[in-house]
Design an enzyme around this catalytic site. Structure first.
Site, PDB file in Angstrom:
ATOM      1  N   HIS A 131      -3.159  -5.482   1.663  1.00 21.39           N
ATOM      2  CA  HIS A 131      -2.485  -5.720   2.948  1.00 21.39           C
ATOM      3  C   HIS A 131      -2.413  -7.206   3.291  1.00 21.39           C
ATOM      4  CE1 HIS A 131      -2.172  -1.523   4.371  1.00 21.39           C
ATOM      5  NE2 HIS A 131      -3.237  -1.341   3.596  1.00 21.39           N
ATOM      6  N   GLU A 182      -0.519  -8.635   5.225  1.00 21.03           N
ATOM      7  CA  GLU A 182      -0.181  -8.825   6.655  1.00 21.03           C
ATOM      8  C   GLU A 182      -1.443  -8.861   7.528  1.00 21.03           C
ATOM      9  OE1 GLU A 182       0.029  -6.125   4.981  1.00 21.03           O
ATOM     10  OE2 GLU A 182      -0.503  -4.392   6.212  1.00 21.03           O
ATOM     11  N   CYS A 213       0.822  -1.209   0.000  1.00 23.35           N
ATOM     12  CA  CYS A 213       0.000   0.000   0.000  1.00 23.35           C
ATOM     13  C   CYS A 213       0.862   1.269   0.000  1.00 23.35           C
ATOM     14  CB  CYS A 213      -0.969  -0.070   1.173  1.00 23.35           C
ATOM     15  SG  CYS A 213      -2.453   0.873   0.867  1.00 23.35           S
TER      16      CYS A 213
HETATM   17  N1  GLN Z   1      -3.901   6.143   0.913  1.00 19.80           N
HETATM   18  C1  GLN Z   1      -2.635   5.935   1.547  1.00 19.80           C
HETATM   19  C2  GLN Z   1      -1.530   6.766   0.927  1.00 19.80           C
HETATM   20  O1  GLN Z   1      -1.720   7.409  -0.051  1.00 19.80           O
HETATM   21  C3  GLN Z   1      -2.238   4.474   1.517  1.00 19.80           C
HETATM   22  C4  GLN Z   1      -3.171   3.682   2.392  1.00 19.80           C
HETATM   23  C5  GLN Z   1      -2.545   2.477   3.037  1.00 19.80           C
HETATM   24  O2  GLN Z   1      -1.329   2.327   3.145  1.00 19.80           O
HETATM   25  N2  GLN Z   1      -3.404   1.637   3.547  1.00 19.80           N
HETATM   26  O3  GLN Z   1      -0.457   6.759   1.455  1.00 19.80           O
END
Ligand code: GLN
Length: 193
Positions: free
Chosen positions: A170, A172, A78
């Site tokens: 995710h 994890e 992410c």
């Molecule tokens: N929207 C977040 C960002 O731009 C990422 C979200 C996440 O890591 N769950 O950093």
């Protein structure tokens, strides 16, 4: 084998728990000195502009970029995917500039801001992977040696480029260890090559 987990924000403990389950030692990474002596690095989720600012403040940006360029295996989830990317569409935030990816942040709109879905990821075998998305980014385009590992609805949601692995979701937060195991294969290759 020791895996560093960038511990500025996000699901640090959850990544550590999965690696512990796989009998792998972890160390939390906060400062450049913590990067000595690791065989791979996980960049967890969080908020990428905040993590980028903290990396800049702790003078971690150049050491991390240099390590990624030198072949250290890195796995970003992410926010981690955003940080690994060379191109963040519409943003000049700090990042590591490593993967030849173009990333759109918060790309699923308000209704789908967070969702879960079973997805087929061919490199993991037949059983689908339960992917959890939280204000997730996606990869719009990948170039050069970059290779998509999961595409869904015209979006690249997982990809690799040599020593680098990135997922928009995710892993994890599930009990499925397959993606971490896939990353550990890269680490073993790096360690013994
Ligand atoms: N929207 C977040 C960002 O731009 C990422 C979200 C996440 O890591 N769950 O950093």
């Amino acid at each position: 084998m020791k895996i560093g987990i960038l511990a500025l924000q996000g699901a640090v403990r959850e990544h550590a728990a999965i690696l512990k389950q796989l009998d792998v030692e972890t160390v939390n990474v906060l400062y450049p000195g913590d990067l000595n002596d690791i065989d791979g690095l996980i960049l967890p989720g969080g908020e990428s502009t905040t993590v980028g600012k903290l990396l800049s403040r702790y003078e971690m940006l150049s050491p991390l970029t240099a390590l990624g360029q030198s072949g250290l295996p890195m796995f970003g989830t992410c926010t981690g995917l955003i940080l690994l990317s060379k191109h963040i569409i519409g943003s000049s935030q700090h990042h590591l500039n490593l993967m030849d990816t173009y990333v759109e942040r918060n790309a699923f709109g308000r209704q789908l801001a967070s969702f879960e879905a079973d997805m087929n990821i061919p490199v993991l075998g037949h059983a689908p992977f339960h992917a959890i998305f939280i204000r997730a980014p996606y990869i719009v385009k990948i170039e050069n040696e970059g290779c998509p590992l999961l595409e869904w609805d015209n979006k690249i949601l997982m990809a690799e480029q040599g020593n680098l692995l990135a997922a928009a979701f995710h892993p994890e937060l599930t009990n499925d260890t397959r993606i971490h195991e896939y990353f550990l294969q890269k680490v073993k290759k790096y360690r013994y090559s």
